[in-house]
Design a protein around this motif. Structure first.
Motif, mmCIF file in Angstrom:
data_model
loop_
_atom_site.group_PDB
_atom_site.id
_atom_site.type_symbol
_atom_site.label_atom_id
_atom_site.label_comp_id
_atom_site.label_asym_id
_atom_site.label_seq_id
_atom_site.Cartn_x
_atom_site.Cartn_y
_atom_site.Cartn_z
ATOM 1 N N UNK A 189 35.131 -15.929 91.466
ATOM 2 C CA UNK A 189 35.475 -17.330 91.765
ATOM 3 C C UNK A 189 34.231 -18.192 91.873
ATOM 4 N N UNK A 190 33.143 -17.620 92.404
ATOM 5 C CA UNK A 190 31.903 -18.393 92.536
ATOM 6 C C UNK A 190 31.308 -18.707 91.176
ATOM 7 N N UNK A 191 31.469 -17.800 90.208
ATOM 8 C CA UNK A 191 30.971 -18.042 88.865
ATOM 9 C C UNK A 191 29.460 -18.011 88.793
ATOM 10 N N UNK A 192 28.908 -18.313 87.617
ATOM 11 C CA UNK A 192 27.440 -18.286 87.448
ATOM 12 C C UNK A 192 26.722 -19.244 88.387
ATOM 13 N N UNK A 193 27.324 -20.404 88.666
ATOM 14 C CA UNK A 193 26.655 -21.403 89.514
ATOM 15 C C UNK A 193 26.486 -20.900 90.945
ATOM 16 N N UNK A 194 27.406 -20.069 91.415
ATOM 17 C CA UNK A 194 27.325 -19.588 92.792
ATOM 18 C C UNK A 194 26.913 -18.145 92.914
ATOM 19 N N UNK A 195 26.362 -17.593 91.845
ATOM 20 C CA UNK A 195 26.036 -16.170 91.857
ATOM 21 C C UNK A 195 24.990 -15.843 92.921
ATOM 22 N N UNK A 202 48.220 -28.961 97.106
ATOM 23 C CA UNK A 202 48.378 -28.843 98.554
ATOM 24 C C UNK A 202 47.717 -29.987 99.331
ATOM 25 N N UNK A 203 46.791 -30.696 98.703
ATOM 26 C CA UNK A 203 46.053 -31.759 99.396
ATOM 27 C C UNK A 203 46.044 -33.017 98.539
ATOM 28 N N UNK A 204 46.288 -34.142 99.174
ATOM 29 C CA UNK A 204 46.456 -35.395 98.442
ATOM 30 C C UNK A 204 45.134 -35.988 97.967
ATOM 31 N N UNK A 205 44.121 -35.941 98.829
ATOM 32 C CA UNK A 205 42.909 -36.721 98.572
ATOM 33 C C UNK A 205 41.669 -35.830 98.633
ATOM 34 N N UNK A 206 41.118 -35.531 97.474
ATOM 35 C CA UNK A 206 39.894 -34.726 97.430
ATOM 36 C C UNK A 206 38.742 -35.456 98.108
ATOM 37 N N UNK A 207 38.654 -36.770 97.902
ATOM 38 C CA UNK A 207 37.530 -37.525 98.456
ATOM 39 C C UNK A 207 37.534 -37.489 99.987
ATOM 40 N N UNK A 208 38.708 -37.516 100.589
ATOM 41 C CA UNK A 208 38.772 -37.464 102.047
ATOM 42 C C UNK A 208 38.224 -36.142 102.571
ATOM 43 N N UNK A 251 31.987 -25.569 98.189
ATOM 44 C CA UNK A 251 31.686 -25.472 96.769
ATOM 45 C C UNK A 251 32.814 -24.767 96.016
ATOM 46 N N UNK A 252 33.353 -23.715 96.599
ATOM 47 C CA UNK A 252 34.484 -23.032 95.968
ATOM 48 C C UNK A 252 35.686 -23.968 95.841
ATOM 49 N N UNK A 253 35.907 -24.767 96.865
ATOM 50 C CA UNK A 253 37.055 -25.678 96.848
ATOM 51 C C UNK A 253 36.875 -26.758 95.789
ATOM 52 N N UNK A 254 35.652 -27.300 95.696
ATOM 53 C CA UNK A 254 35.381 -28.368 94.725
ATOM 54 C C UNK A 254 35.449 -27.827 93.294
ATOM 55 N N UNK A 314 40.836 -21.343 101.486
ATOM 56 C CA UNK A 314 40.236 -20.876 100.225
ATOM 57 C C UNK A 314 40.805 -19.508 99.846
ATOM 58 N N UNK A 315 40.902 -18.607 100.813
ATOM 59 C CA UNK A 315 41.449 -17.287 100.527
ATOM 60 C C UNK A 315 42.900 -17.344 100.081
ATOM 61 N N UNK A 316 43.699 -18.192 100.747
ATOM 62 C CA UNK A 316 45.124 -18.268 100.412
ATOM 63 C C UNK A 316 45.353 -18.823 99.013
ATOM 64 N N UNK A 317 44.474 -19.736 98.561
ATOM 65 C CA UNK A 317 44.670 -20.370 97.253
ATOM 66 C C UNK A 317 44.034 -19.562 96.127
ATOM 67 N N UNK A 318 42.799 -19.076 96.314
ATOM 68 C CA UNK A 318 42.069 -18.447 95.215
ATOM 69 C C UNK A 318 42.294 -16.941 95.096
ATOM 70 N N UNK A 319 42.583 -16.278 96.199
ATOM 71 C CA UNK A 319 42.760 -14.823 96.125
ATOM 72 C C UNK A 319 43.885 -14.422 95.167
ATOM 73 N N UNK A 320 45.073 -15.049 95.242
ATOM 74 C CA UNK A 320 46.141 -14.643 94.305
ATOM 75 C C UNK A 320 45.791 -14.881 92.838
ATOM 76 N N UNK A 321 44.818 -15.771 92.575
ATOM 77 C CA UNK A 321 44.448 -16.065 91.190
ATOM 78 C C UNK A 321 43.452 -15.039 90.659
#
Length: 421
Positions: free
Chosen positions: A109-115, A165-171, A153-156, A88-95
């Motif tokens: 990154x968490x936004x209002x839903x994760x405040x 970077x990942x093929x299958x979210x459901x997996x 939750x951050x990943x979803x 999560x840090x490697x993907x979202x931090x640069x953004x």
């Protein structure tokens, strides 16, 4: 993981190692695989006040079993959480960090839903700072205080950022769903059943592979090193599992998994039934044609040692010798069908048989299956040791490893044995 074996790291139905497991369950009325606390509510009502403070051997065994299961599950959950935090840090931090800076990028990154939960993580970090709970400066950030569900939750929420970077979210989500039950039980110190623990281990291994946290595909290794062996394997030399008999071994480690993909196969024993009767001749031909070096040492069916073994097992005269002879004829036919028979050697020895061993080495790892001969038990019924033979994973001290001991013993017998034409 098979049932009945004692695995180091523990991985089958007997891995907890306590008497409660050996009897197949806990107290009456408790489902199989579950562990009950001594002195439950019903029991407490039937005895005088304070009597439930006394724990006997059975109660202590149940508590140790509970602690061992929870400890094993905690190691897996900890590995998954740390790996997911890094991803999560490697993907979202640069953004987010270039815009929001510092730890505020996690809040953004968490936004209002994760405040709510991200603010709670900030508060916990401040308390940890004041009380000196932050022992590593690297953990002094909000991301380190997010739990597994919050990282998920951050990943979803930001899946388009992770999708390259990942093929299958459901997996990923299914594996995290399976882990949630175990995480809830362990975090509240409740009883963890064997079935749920095994499910959590499978989900963790799969998730670590998907997240790129493993040392390659688990299918590339016959018995991939798991989290517990990685931590405590050196306590047991290179013994990674123990099974009461060969049947339970083959549930966890079928012949195809043991011998398939081998680059070197050395085996010694009376009849080598594990190889001859469980690995087809065609498969053995393909294995050899693929470059595997095979050396097999059988007990001479005409030797006096075979006759003594027949008497020990109560077999009819000539019964064992005929069985060994049939196995030798089988591997001779396999050798005759090879384009290069020089890489497939068959020998016999005339000494008293002391053990049977299958030493299998692949491209990156080795494994050995070893059994001692017991006076009144057939090879199928004798206890089995499984040894790690080096390769990727935890480095082992070769001077104290059993794999090297049996390798040297094999070479010694090989030098004194005679080739079969």
């Amino acid at each position: 993981m098979s049932s009945g074996g004692l695995e180091l790291p523990p991985g089958d139905s007997g891995h907890e190692g306590g008497p409660a497991d050996a009897t197949g369950g806990g107290a009456a009325g408790v489902p199989a695989g579950a562990v009950s606390l001594a002195g439950g509510p019903d029991e407490a009502r039937e005895v005088r006040a304070g009597a439930e403070l006394d724990w006997g051997a059975e109660a202590w065994s149940e508590v140790r079993t509970r602690a061992q299961r929870a400890g094993r599950a905690y190691i897996w959950l900890n590995l998954v959480e740390q790996r997911l935090r890094a991803v999560v840090g490697a993907v979202l931090r640069p953004i987010y960090e270039p815009v929001h800076g510092g730890d505020d990028w996690v809040v953004a990154a968490a936004g209002p839903a994760g405040q709510e939960w991200v603010q709670r993580a900030v508060a916990v970090r401040e308390v940890s700072r004041r009380k000196g709970y932050l022992l590593d400066p690297a953990d002094d950030n909000v991301l380190s205080f997010l739990t597994l569900p919050q990282l998920r939750e951050l990943m979803v929420q930001h899946w388009p950022c992770f999708e390259p970077y990942f093929d299958d979210r459901r997996e990923v989500e299914l594996a995290l769903d399976e882990l949630e039950v175990t995480r809830n039980v362990v975090s509240r110190n409740r009883a963890l059943s064997r079935a749920v623990l095994e499910q959590a281990e499978r989900a963790s291994a799969r998730l670590l592979e998907v997240l790129g946290g493993g040392a390659g595909s688990p299918s590339a290794d016959r018995l991939p090193i798991d989290a517990v062996e990685d931590l405590v394997g050196d306590r047991y030399a290179d013994v990674i599992s123990v099974h009461p008999d060969r049947v339970r071994l083959q549930r966890q480690l079928p012949a195809e998994d043991l011998f398939g993909g081998a680059r070197r196969l050395d085996a010694i024993g009376i009849g080598l039934n594990l190889l001859v009767q469980n690995f087809s001749g065609r498969r053995l031909v393909r294995l050899s044609e693929a470059g595997c070096r095979v050396r097999l040492v059988f007990l001479n069916p005409a030797s006096s040692a075979v006759k003594r073994r027949e008497r020990e097992l109560g077999l009819r005269k000539g019964e064992l010798s005929r069985s060994v002879e049939m196995n030798i004829l089988h591997v001779r036919r396999v050798r005759a069908g090879l384009r290069d028979p020089s890489r497939f050697d068959i020998h016999v020895f005339d000494e008293t048989p002391r053990f049977t061993a299958y030493l299998v080495e692949g491209e990156s790892s080795g494994i050995a299956v070893v059994q001692s001969y017991l006076r009144r038990a057939r090879g199928m019924e004798a206890p089995v040791l499984v040894l790690r033979g080096g390769g990727r994973g935890v480095p082992k001290d070769s001077e104290h490893g059993l794999f090297t001991t049996y390798r040297e013993e094999f070479e010694s017998v090989w030098e004194d044995s005679r080739p079969v034409s």
